[in-house]
Design a protein around this motif. Structure first.
Motif, mmCIF file in Angstrom:
data_model
loop_
_atom_site.group_PDB
_atom_site.id
_atom_site.type_symbol
_atom_site.label_atom_id
_atom_site.label_comp_id
_atom_site.label_asym_id
_atom_site.label_seq_id
_atom_site.Cartn_x
_atom_site.Cartn_y
_atom_site.Cartn_z
ATOM 1 N N MET A 69 0.844 -1.174 0.000
ATOM 2 C CA MET A 69 0.000 0.000 0.000
ATOM 3 C C MET A 69 0.891 1.239 0.000
ATOM 4 S SD MET A 69 -3.042 0.998 2.615
ATOM 5 C CE MET A 69 -2.130 1.408 4.068
ATOM 6 N N GLU A 70 0.676 2.100 -0.934
ATOM 7 C CA GLU A 70 1.458 3.330 -1.036
ATOM 8 C C GLU A 70 0.665 4.497 -0.496
ATOM 9 O OE1 GLU A 70 3.185 4.101 -4.816
ATOM 10 O OE2 GLU A 70 3.686 2.011 -5.138
ATOM 11 N N LYS A 71 1.347 5.344 0.285
ATOM 12 C CA LYS A 71 0.730 6.552 0.819
ATOM 13 C C LYS A 71 1.696 7.702 0.680
ATOM 14 C CE LYS A 71 -2.345 4.937 4.464
ATOM 15 N NZ LYS A 71 -2.690 5.099 5.875
ATOM 16 N N LYS A 72 1.142 8.885 0.552
ATOM 17 C CA LYS A 72 1.962 10.084 0.613
ATOM 18 C C LYS A 72 2.321 10.324 2.074
ATOM 19 C CE LYS A 72 -0.203 12.340 -3.318
ATOM 20 N NZ LYS A 72 -0.959 13.494 -3.773
ATOM 21 N N SER A 82 2.171 12.969 3.693
ATOM 22 C CA SER A 82 1.141 13.809 4.308
ATOM 23 C C SER A 82 -0.085 13.005 4.752
ATOM 24 C CB SER A 82 0.712 14.921 3.356
ATOM 25 O OG SER A 82 0.157 14.366 2.177
ATOM 26 N N GLU A 83 -0.241 11.794 4.230
ATOM 27 C CA GLU A 83 -1.373 10.946 4.597
ATOM 28 C C GLU A 83 -1.079 10.073 5.813
ATOM 29 O OE1 GLU A 83 -1.926 8.850 0.929
ATOM 30 O OE2 GLU A 83 -3.253 10.385 0.108
ATOM 31 N N LEU A 84 0.178 10.033 6.256
ATOM 32 C CA LEU A 84 0.556 9.234 7.422
ATOM 33 C C LEU A 84 0.154 9.954 8.708
ATOM 34 C CD1 LEU A 84 4.175 8.209 6.362
ATOM 35 C CD2 LEU A 84 2.130 6.777 6.286
ATOM 36 N N SER A 85 0.000 9.198 9.785
ATOM 37 C CA SER A 85 -0.270 9.817 11.082
ATOM 38 C C SER A 85 0.959 10.610 11.509
ATOM 39 C CB SER A 85 -0.571 8.738 12.128
ATOM 40 O OG SER A 85 0.600 7.974 12.397
ATOM 41 N N SER A 86 0.787 11.523 12.454
ATOM 42 C CA SER A 86 1.932 12.332 12.895
ATOM 43 C C SER A 86 3.031 11.458 13.500
ATOM 44 C CB SER A 86 1.494 13.402 13.895
ATOM 45 O OG SER A 86 0.948 12.799 15.059
ATOM 46 N N GLY A 87 2.643 10.402 14.206
ATOM 47 C CA GLY A 87 3.636 9.485 14.768
ATOM 48 C C GLY A 87 4.433 8.768 13.696
ATOM 49 N N ASN A 88 3.743 8.316 12.641
ATOM 50 C CA ASN A 88 4.439 7.635 11.540
ATOM 51 C C ASN A 88 5.294 8.604 10.732
ATOM 52 O OD1 ASN A 88 3.649 5.038 12.113
ATOM 53 N ND2 ASN A 88 1.802 5.167 10.872
ATOM 54 N N GLN A 89 4.834 9.843 10.594
ATOM 55 C CA GLN A 89 5.668 10.854 9.934
ATOM 56 C C GLN A 89 6.953 11.072 10.730
ATOM 57 O OE1 GLN A 89 3.474 14.469 9.231
ATOM 58 N NE2 GLN A 89 1.967 13.460 7.933
ATOM 59 N N ARG A 90 6.829 11.136 12.043
ATOM 60 C CA ARG A 90 7.991 11.346 12.911
ATOM 61 C C ARG A 90 8.960 10.172 12.787
ATOM 62 N NH1 ARG A 90 9.675 15.885 15.072
ATOM 63 N NH2 ARG A 90 7.507 16.319 15.390
ATOM 64 N N LYS A 91 8.443 8.949 12.812
ATOM 65 C CA LYS A 91 9.296 7.761 12.670
ATOM 66 C C LYS A 91 10.036 7.785 11.337
ATOM 67 C CE LYS A 91 5.811 5.078 14.721
ATOM 68 N NZ LYS A 91 4.995 3.873 14.731
ATOM 69 N N LEU A 92 9.327 8.144 10.279
ATOM 70 C CA LEU A 92 9.943 8.208 8.954
ATOM 71 C C LEU A 92 11.075 9.234 8.934
ATOM 72 C CD1 LEU A 92 9.974 7.333 5.983
ATOM 73 C CD2 LEU A 92 8.241 9.094 5.549
ATOM 74 N N CYS A 93 10.845 10.396 9.514
ATOM 75 C CA CYS A 93 11.889 11.432 9.563
ATOM 76 C C CYS A 93 13.121 10.946 10.319
ATOM 77 C CB CYS A 93 11.352 12.700 10.221
ATOM 78 S SG CYS A 93 10.171 13.588 9.210
ATOM 79 N N ILE A 94 12.902 10.265 11.434
ATOM 80 C CA ILE A 94 14.024 9.747 12.225
ATOM 81 C C ILE A 94 14.793 8.703 11.434
ATOM 82 C CG2 ILE A 94 14.611 8.379 14.255
ATOM 83 C CD1 ILE A 94 12.266 9.876 15.685
ATOM 84 N N LEU A 95 14.085 7.787 10.797
ATOM 85 C CA LEU A 95 14.758 6.747 10.017
ATOM 86 C C LEU A 95 15.542 7.331 8.847
ATOM 87 C CD1 LEU A 95 12.011 3.993 10.058
ATOM 88 C CD2 LEU A 95 14.169 4.016 11.318
ATOM 89 N N ILE A 96 14.985 8.318 8.180
ATOM 90 C CA ILE A 96 15.697 8.966 7.076
ATOM 91 C C ILE A 96 16.965 9.639 7.590
ATOM 92 C CG2 ILE A 96 15.589 10.875 5.417
ATOM 93 C CD1 ILE A 96 12.618 10.089 4.984
ATOM 94 N N SER A 97 16.861 10.279 8.751
ATOM 95 C CA SER A 97 18.038 10.964 9.304
ATOM 96 C C SER A 97 19.162 9.982 9.636
ATOM 97 C CB SER A 97 17.658 11.768 10.548
ATOM 98 O OG SER A 97 17.428 10.917 11.650
ATOM 99 N N LEU A 98 18.814 8.772 10.007
ATOM 100 C CA LEU A 98 19.825 7.775 10.368
ATOM 101 C C LEU A 98 20.500 7.151 9.152
ATOM 102 C CD1 LEU A 98 17.944 6.029 13.296
ATOM 103 C CD2 LEU A 98 19.820 7.667 13.464
#
Length: 82
Positions: free
Chosen positions: A1-4, A6-22
């Motif tokens: 399932m693909e999502k933008k 902006s369509e993710l929950s704020s918690g999932n957006q935060r997790k994604l940002c952290i993972l990208i930073s690592l």
């Protein structure tokens, strides 16, 4: 399932940002309110991830937070700015 992002929950957006930073090869990581919108279970998982990176890469993490519990979870040293 693909999502933008902006369509993710704020918690999932935060997790994604952290993972990208690592993904980069930096030795210094700066996280501004990194756990905002993240549940306690994920905070504990992040602690393990950050500690692992700290040891393997000999890196430093700088965190800003308003959550006092995060200080116990993530920090070895503390600076309070008033």
């Amino acid at each position: 399932m693909e999502k933008k992002v902006s369509e993710l929950s704020s918690g999932n957006q935060r997790k994604l940002c952290i993972l990208i930073s690592l993904l980069n090869d930096s030795r210094i990581f700066v996280y501004d309110e990194a756990t905002c919108g993240v549940d306690l279970f994920m905070r504990m998982k992040l602690k393990g991830i950050f500690n692992d990176f700290k040891k393997r890469r000999n890196s430093i993490g700088l965190f800003t937070t308003h959550f006092l519990k995060d200080i116990d979870i993530f920090c070895d040293k503390l600076i309070i700015i008033d």
